[in-house]
Design a protein around this motif. Structure first.
Motif, PDB file in Angstrom:
ATOM      1  N   SER A 125       0.832  -1.200   0.000  1.00 49.17           N
ATOM      2  CA  SER A 125       0.000   0.000   0.000  1.00 49.17           C
ATOM      3  C   SER A 125       0.865   1.248   0.000  1.00 49.17           C
ATOM      4  O   SER A 125       1.846   1.324   0.714  1.00 49.17           O
ATOM      5  N   ILE A 127      -0.660   4.264   0.529  1.00 46.62           N
ATOM      6  CA  ILE A 127      -1.463   5.271   1.207  1.00 46.62           C
ATOM      7  C   ILE A 127      -0.807   5.624   2.537  1.00 46.62           C
ATOM      8  O   ILE A 127      -0.476   4.762   3.330  1.00 46.62           O
ATOM      9  N   SER A 154     -11.661   7.731  -2.717  1.00 48.54           N
ATOM     10  CA  SER A 154     -12.607   6.636  -2.931  1.00 48.54           C
ATOM     11  C   SER A 154     -11.904   5.346  -3.370  1.00 48.54           C
ATOM     12  O   SER A 154     -12.551   4.423  -3.828  1.00 48.54           O
ATOM     13  N   TRP A 155     -10.580   5.302  -3.241  1.00 52.79           N
ATOM     14  CA  TRP A 155      -9.785   4.104  -3.557  1.00 52.79           C
ATOM     15  C   TRP A 155      -9.883   3.705  -5.036  1.00 52.79           C
ATOM     16  O   TRP A 155      -9.753   2.530  -5.368  1.00 52.79           O
ATOM     17  N   GLU A 157      -8.138   3.393  -7.925  1.00 49.84           N
ATOM     18  CA  GLU A 157      -6.772   3.388  -8.446  1.00 49.84           C
ATOM     19  C   GLU A 157      -6.741   3.617  -9.954  1.00 49.84           C
ATOM     20  O   GLU A 157      -5.915   4.394 -10.453  1.00 49.84           O
ATOM     21  N   LEU A 194      -3.128   1.471  -4.470  1.00 43.67           N
ATOM     22  CA  LEU A 194      -3.997   2.574  -4.070  1.00 43.67           C
ATOM     23  C   LEU A 194      -5.411   2.104  -3.750  1.00 43.67           C
ATOM     24  O   LEU A 194      -6.307   2.916  -3.549  1.00 43.67           O
ATOM     25  N   ARG A 195      -5.615   0.798  -3.710  1.00 40.24           N
ATOM     26  CA  ARG A 195      -6.944   0.270  -3.395  1.00 40.24           C
ATOM     27  C   ARG A 195      -7.090   0.066  -1.896  1.00 40.24           C
ATOM     28  O   ARG A 195      -6.117   0.058  -1.154  1.00 40.24           O
ATOM     29  N   ASP A 196      -8.319  -0.125  -1.466  1.00 41.97           N
ATOM     30  CA  ASP A 196      -8.625  -0.318  -0.050  1.00 41.97           C
ATOM     31  C   ASP A 196      -8.103  -1.680   0.393  1.00 41.97           C
ATOM     32  O   ASP A 196      -8.647  -2.719  -0.001  1.00 41.97           O
ATOM     33  N   TYR A 197      -7.061  -1.701   1.212  1.00 47.66           N
ATOM     34  CA  TYR A 197      -6.445  -2.961   1.632  1.00 47.66           C
ATOM     35  C   TYR A 197      -7.402  -3.833   2.428  1.00 47.66           C
ATOM     36  O   TYR A 197      -7.248  -5.058   2.497  1.00 47.66           O
TER      37      TYR A 197
END
Length: 210
Positions: A125, A127, A154-155, A157, A194-197
């Motif tokens: 990640s 972020i 808003s994740w 990517e 960049l996505r929501d882990y």
């Protein structure tokens, strides 16, 4: 108290090893950062000390938030950074699943040592506060700035990457163009960064409520 008195106190202090990390859940977080330290009376002006924080999430104490079961590691050996992290983890933890957030010198998912350590169980990640600062530095002169920040929040990517790629060649500053191109390459090298882990973690049957 003088500097020398402090130095002597440190030299005389007893050093105890870390107690083993008590496992509290199935997820370990690894955060990588660096601290640039200037050198005195040396031909080398300074050096970035690589610092690793390992913990198992967060807990609220009133208005404060503290890390659960945290450990710190400063890279002081000649071995490659992630091999040193692996050895530290083996001494202090039982590795299950890890989320990794990092800084400038971080890694590539294709890096042999990182792949060997985490064996497909890690999630990379970008972020974090350092990443946000780099993003702002690249995008502060872009017309797409607000749109990109919304997509980042808003994740999204793919949306972030699309907007950044479209902006290449539109900046008036040569140095900003180089930073933007490097930013795009960084995201492309690490799909999913960049996505929501939490989505990945939940896919492993882990509750992310807390």
């Amino acid at each position: 108290m003088s500097h020398e008195t402090i130095r002597q106190s440190i030299i005389e202090a007893e050093v105890e090893g870390h107690r083993a990390m008590e496992k509290k859940g199935r997820v370990f977080f690894i955060e990588a950062d660096g601290l640039y330290v200037k050198r005195q009376r040396s031909r080398i002006k300074g050096k970035e000390e690589k610092i690793i924080t390992i913990h198992q999430g967060w807990e609220k104490n009133g208005k404060r938030v503290s890390l659960v079961n945290r450990r710190y590691m400063v890279h002081q050996t000649n071995e490659p950074i992630w091999e040193a992290v692996e050895n530290f983890l083996r001494r202090n933890t039982a590795m299950i699943r890890l989320r990794i957030g990092g800084h400038q010198w971080r890694w590539s998912p294709m890096d042999y040592s990182v792949s060997r350590i985490f064996r497909g169980q890690g999630y990379f990640s970008l972020i974090g506060s350092m990443w946000q600062e780099r993003f702002v530095n690249c995008s502060e002169v872009m017309a797409r700035y607000r749109v990109i920040r919304k997509k980042l929040a808003s994740w999204d990517e793919e949306g972030v990457l699309r907007e950044l790629t479209s902006a290449i060649g539109t900046l008036e500053h040569e140095e900003k163009e180089k930073q933007l191109e490097a930013l795009v390459r960084r995201i492309e090298e690490m799909p999913g960064c960049l996505r929501d882990y939490r989505v990945s973690v939940e896919g492993k049957g882990i509750d992310t409520t807390t």
